[in-house]
Enzyme design. Structure first.
Site, PDB file in Angstrom:
ATOM      1  N   LYS A 169       0.835  -1.201   0.000  1.00  0.00           N
ATOM      2  CA  LYS A 169       0.000   0.000   0.000  1.00  0.00           C
ATOM      3  C   LYS A 169       0.870   1.251   0.000  1.00  0.00           C
ATOM      4  CE  LYS A 169      -1.679   2.151   3.526  1.00  0.00           C
ATOM      5  NZ  LYS A 169      -1.412   3.526   3.106  1.00  0.00           N
ATOM      6  N   GLU A 242      11.210   0.736   9.581  1.00  0.00           N
ATOM      7  CA  GLU A 242      12.207   1.759   9.221  1.00  0.00           C
ATOM      8  C   GLU A 242      11.571   3.096   9.568  1.00  0.00           C
ATOM      9  OE1 GLU A 242      15.192   1.331   8.284  1.00  0.00           O
ATOM     10  OE2 GLU A 242      15.349  -0.604   7.292  1.00  0.00           O
ATOM     11  N   CYS A 276      14.626  10.589   5.374  1.00  0.00           N
ATOM     12  CA  CYS A 276      14.876  10.048   6.716  1.00  0.00           C
ATOM     13  C   CYS A 276      16.333  10.208   7.115  1.00  0.00           C
ATOM     14  CB  CYS A 276      14.440   8.591   6.779  1.00  0.00           C
ATOM     15  SG  CYS A 276      15.199   7.561   5.516  1.00  0.00           S
ATOM     16  N   GLU A 372      12.572  15.621  14.834  1.00  0.00           N
ATOM     17  CA  GLU A 372      12.786  15.503  13.387  1.00  0.00           C
ATOM     18  C   GLU A 372      11.864  16.501  12.689  1.00  0.00           C
ATOM     19  OE1 GLU A 372      11.013  12.058  11.386  1.00  0.00           O
ATOM     20  OE2 GLU A 372      12.778  11.926  10.106  1.00  0.00           O
TER      21      GLU A 372
HETATM   22  P1  NAD Z   1       3.518   7.832   8.260  1.00  0.00           P
HETATM   23  O1  NAD Z   1       3.996   7.060   9.428  1.00  0.00           O
HETATM   24  O2  NAD Z   1       2.487   8.882   8.483  1.00  0.00           O
HETATM   25  O3  NAD Z   1       2.875   6.875   7.126  1.00  0.00           O
HETATM   26  C1  NAD Z   1       3.597   5.858   6.459  1.00  0.00           C
HETATM   27  C2  NAD Z   1       2.630   4.840   5.857  1.00  0.00           C
HETATM   28  O4  NAD Z   1       1.914   4.176   6.883  1.00  0.00           O
HETATM   29  C3  NAD Z   1       1.579   5.429   4.940  1.00  0.00           C
HETATM   30  O5  NAD Z   1       1.357   4.519   3.883  1.00  0.00           O
HETATM   31  C4  NAD Z   1       0.353   5.518   5.843  1.00  0.00           C
HETATM   32  O6  NAD Z   1      -0.862   5.475   5.126  1.00  0.00           O
HETATM   33  C5  NAD Z   1       0.505   4.281   6.678  1.00  0.00           C
HETATM   34  N1  NAD Z   1      -0.113   4.350   8.014  1.00  0.00           N
HETATM   35  C6  NAD Z   1      -0.349   5.448   8.765  1.00  0.00           C
HETATM   36  N2  NAD Z   1      -0.902   5.091   9.957  1.00  0.00           N
HETATM   37  C7  NAD Z   1      -0.989   3.741   9.944  1.00  0.00           C
HETATM   38  C8  NAD Z   1      -1.428   2.769  10.905  1.00  0.00           C
HETATM   39  N3  NAD Z   1      -1.895   3.122  12.115  1.00  0.00           N
HETATM   40  N4  NAD Z   1      -1.337   1.468  10.555  1.00  0.00           N
HETATM   41  C9  NAD Z   1      -0.844   1.095   9.365  1.00  0.00           C
HETATM   42  N5  NAD Z   1      -0.423   1.966   8.423  1.00  0.00           N
HETATM   43  C10 NAD Z   1      -0.484   3.270   8.716  1.00  0.00           C
HETATM   44  O7  NAD Z   1       4.848   8.400   7.624  1.00  0.00           O
HETATM   45  P2  NAD Z   1       4.998   9.521   6.529  1.00  0.00           P
HETATM   46  O8  NAD Z   1       4.614  10.836   7.151  1.00  0.00           O
HETATM   47  O9  NAD Z   1       4.333   9.054   5.289  1.00  0.00           O
HETATM   48  O10 NAD Z   1       6.599   9.490   6.276  1.00  0.00           O
HETATM   49  C11 NAD Z   1       7.526  10.322   6.931  1.00  0.00           C
HETATM   50  C12 NAD Z   1       8.303   9.560   8.008  1.00  0.00           C
HETATM   51  O11 NAD Z   1       8.903   8.392   7.437  1.00  0.00           O
HETATM   52  C13 NAD Z   1       9.455  10.348   8.602  1.00  0.00           C
HETATM   53  O12 NAD Z   1       9.468  10.205  10.001  1.00  0.00           O
HETATM   54  C14 NAD Z   1      10.714   9.684   8.000  1.00  0.00           C
HETATM   55  O13 NAD Z   1      11.891   9.840   8.762  1.00  0.00           O
HETATM   56  C15 NAD Z   1      10.257   8.273   7.897  1.00  0.00           C
HETATM   57  N6  NAD Z   1      11.060   7.538   6.912  1.00  0.00           N
HETATM   58  C16 NAD Z   1      11.959   6.587   7.363  1.00  0.00           C
HETATM   59  C17 NAD Z   1      12.776   5.897   6.465  1.00  0.00           C
HETATM   60  C18 NAD Z   1      13.782   4.870   6.949  1.00  0.00           C
HETATM   61  O14 NAD Z   1      14.324   4.136   6.126  1.00  0.00           O
HETATM   62  N7  NAD Z   1      14.052   4.759   8.237  1.00  0.00           N
HETATM   63  C19 NAD Z   1      12.662   6.164   5.096  1.00  0.00           C
HETATM   64  C20 NAD Z   1      11.740   7.128   4.661  1.00  0.00           C
HETATM   65  C21 NAD Z   1      10.934   7.802   5.596  1.00  0.00           C
END
Ligand code: NAD
Length: 471
Positions: A169, A242, A276, A372
């Site tokens: 997804k 991640e 990230c 962050e």
């Molecule tokens: P997010 O956590 O809001 O959402 C990520 C995904 O999870 C989306 O597809 C969202 O629809 C889904 N999601 C949201 N709530 C959920 C739940 N309760 N259960 C299941 N799925 C759910 O993250 P974002 O705002 O899209 O991304 C930004 C964050 O991602 C930043 O904190 C960044 O540092 C992190 N990030 C980490 C890495 C890494 O490799 N460590 C890489 C890229 C981004």
């Protein structure tokens, strides 16, 4: 408007009656619609993935690798067509969007080269003990909006190379290019092996709580990671998380200031800070603090921020409205603290734009340092003592990546080895490779992606004890 994207369920292109708007962050206006999967669509995808699993797990490794390699080649062939769509939904400038797509394609091919070994832990006259790696079942892949294609490709490759099937997804903010990947890869894998569904905020929690998944691979924020871990607890669903980072860059006084400034411009502001592993706190030795600060300021004044579709744009908008509001509030709070904000070139007034901004030595406990930001605001922090800077760099719940900058490579390495981070980079930044595990220490994650370790996390061990002679 482009032809509507479809979901991929059981090898079929699936449309939905309900659709969601997809907004171009450079304008703030919707430009397309995406399917919104119903709970029944999720059940169909789950059933398809479960049906496909027994045959796919028995498919020989070389065949599975050939499918993933073919997927990579197809994505590369279509990079020119996919990149403008990625720019429109994600905001990333076109050249970087194409780089992400080609990177995703290359990554799949490289991950496919990693052999999953059968380990022999004993080979004595009496017996042989082998450790085999078996797939887990149906994997749930959840992807954020900042690198939709690259991170989707990682999840596809990890899950399918190891013999699992997948329901993937994308983020509700960036579903389109990922759905196009599904259309492109429809006939590459046997039906049901790869399923891609999209939907609104309700779909992720529905997936992470679904008892049919044997594993969840999630990239996103630490806050969501915690929620997913809680929803995985009842059935002990396997997890790779991640999560967020607040990466320190430590700059020692012996560096070439101009060269380091150039690298840190991209290291901190690439994708407008929405990376990230971007440098999110830049610690600068007091002997070079002013020259490096001033050089970085000159560079951001020169950098074009704008619509990623326009030629010459280096930095795009914040990807979505809620994130724009969060980062804007951080700007206002930092200004209200009385911090000096060094701003870059002016930005367009429409869309979700904020200027590239350096904060001149804010307090260590201010939110712009402690949290962050995930936007184009980066604190510069003065230090004089190495022990002190190591303690400050480690003084956070995060531990994703880090960088140390010095001509003295041994000293830089020694500092790096003391940092709480899954990755340490000396005189470079934003580094990761398919062969190298990427993961966070502390609350930046659980487990790793990439390398043999990353692939093995999608398997379970089976130890086989064999006598040398029949009974
Ligand atoms: P997010 O956590 O809001 O959402 C990520 C995904 O999870 C989306 O597809 C969202 O629809 C889904 N999601 C949201 N709530 C959920 C739940 N309760 N259960 C299941 N799925 C759910 O993250 P974002 O705002 O899209 O991304 C930004 C964050 O991602 C930043 O904190 C960044 O540092 C992190 N990030 C980490 C890495 C890494 O490799 N460590 C890489 C890229 C981004």
């Amino acid at each position: 408007m482009d032809a509507p994207c479809t979901m991929l369920i059981d090898g079929e292109a699936v449309a939905t009656r309900r659709q969601l708007d997809v907004v171009n962050p450079a304008t703030g206006e919707p430009f397309a619609q995406a399917p919104a999967a119903s709970p029944e669509d999720l059940e169909r995808a789950m059933a398809a993935a479960q049906r496909a699993f027994p045959a796919w797990r028995r498919t020989a490794q070389p065949e599975r690798r050939a499918c993933v390699e073919l997927a990579g080649r197809l994505i590369a062939e279509h990079a020119d067509a996919l990149a403008p769509l990625l720019t429109r939904e994600n905001g990333r400038p076109l050249a970087f969007a194409k780089e992400e797509i080609l990177g995703a394609a290359w990554w799949m091919g490289e991950l496919a080269k990693i052999e999953i070994p059968v380990e022999v832990t004993e080979d004595s006259p009496a017996r042989r003990v082998e450790v085999h790696r078996e797939p887990l079942g149906v994997v749930c892949g959840l992807v954020p909006w900042n690198f939709p294609v690259l991170l989707a490709a990682w999840k596809i490759a990890h899950a399918l190379l190891t013999g699992n099937t997948l329901v993937l997804k994308p983020s509700p903010f960036t579903p389109l290019t990922t759905l196009r990947l599904g259309e492109l890869l429809k006939d590459v894998f046997p039906r049901g092996v790869l399923n891609i569904i999209a939907g609104g905020d309700e779909l992720g929690p529905l997936m992470s709580a679904h008892p049919g998944f044997a594993k969840i691979t999630f990239t996103g924020s630490t806050a969501t990671g915690r929620r997913i871990m809680a929803s995985a607890a009842p059935l002990l669903t396997r997890l790779t998380l991640e999560l967020g980072g607040n990466d320190p860059a430590i700059v020692l006084p012996d560096v070439d200031v101009d060269a380091v400034a150039q690298q840190l411009l991209f290291g901190a502001f690439v994708n407008s800070g929405q990376v990230c592993v971007a440098a999110k706190r830049i610690y600068i030795h007091e002997d070079i603090y002013e020259p490096l600060r001033d050089r970085l300021h000159a560079l951001i004044l020169d950098a074009k921020v704008g619509d990623g579709a326009e030629p010459g744009t280096m930095f795009g908008p914040i990807q979505n409205e809620p994130q724009y509001r969060r980062v804007k509030a951080l700007f206002e709070e930092t200004r209200a603290l009385g911090c000096t904000m060094l701003q870059g070139a002016p930005v367009p007034e429409h869309g979700y734009f904020l200027p590239l901004t350096l904060v001149d030595n804010p307090p260590e406990d201010s939110r712009v340092v402690a949290e962050e930001a995930f936007g184009p605001i980066v604190p510069l922090l003065r230090f004089s003592d190495i022990e002190d800077v190591i303690a400050r760099a480690n003084g956070t719940a995060y531990g994703l990546s880090s960088s140390v900058w010095s001509r003295d490579l041994e000293l830089a390495r020694a500092i790096g080895l003391r940092l709480d981070a899954g990755t340490v980079q000396i005189n470079q930044i934003l580094q990761s490779t398919p062969a190298t595990p990427l993961g966070g220490h502390k609350q930046s994650g659980l487990g790793v992606e990439n390398g043999l370790d990353g692939l093995l996390a999608f398997t379970q061990t089976k130890a086989v004890f064999m006598p040398k002679a029949a009974a």
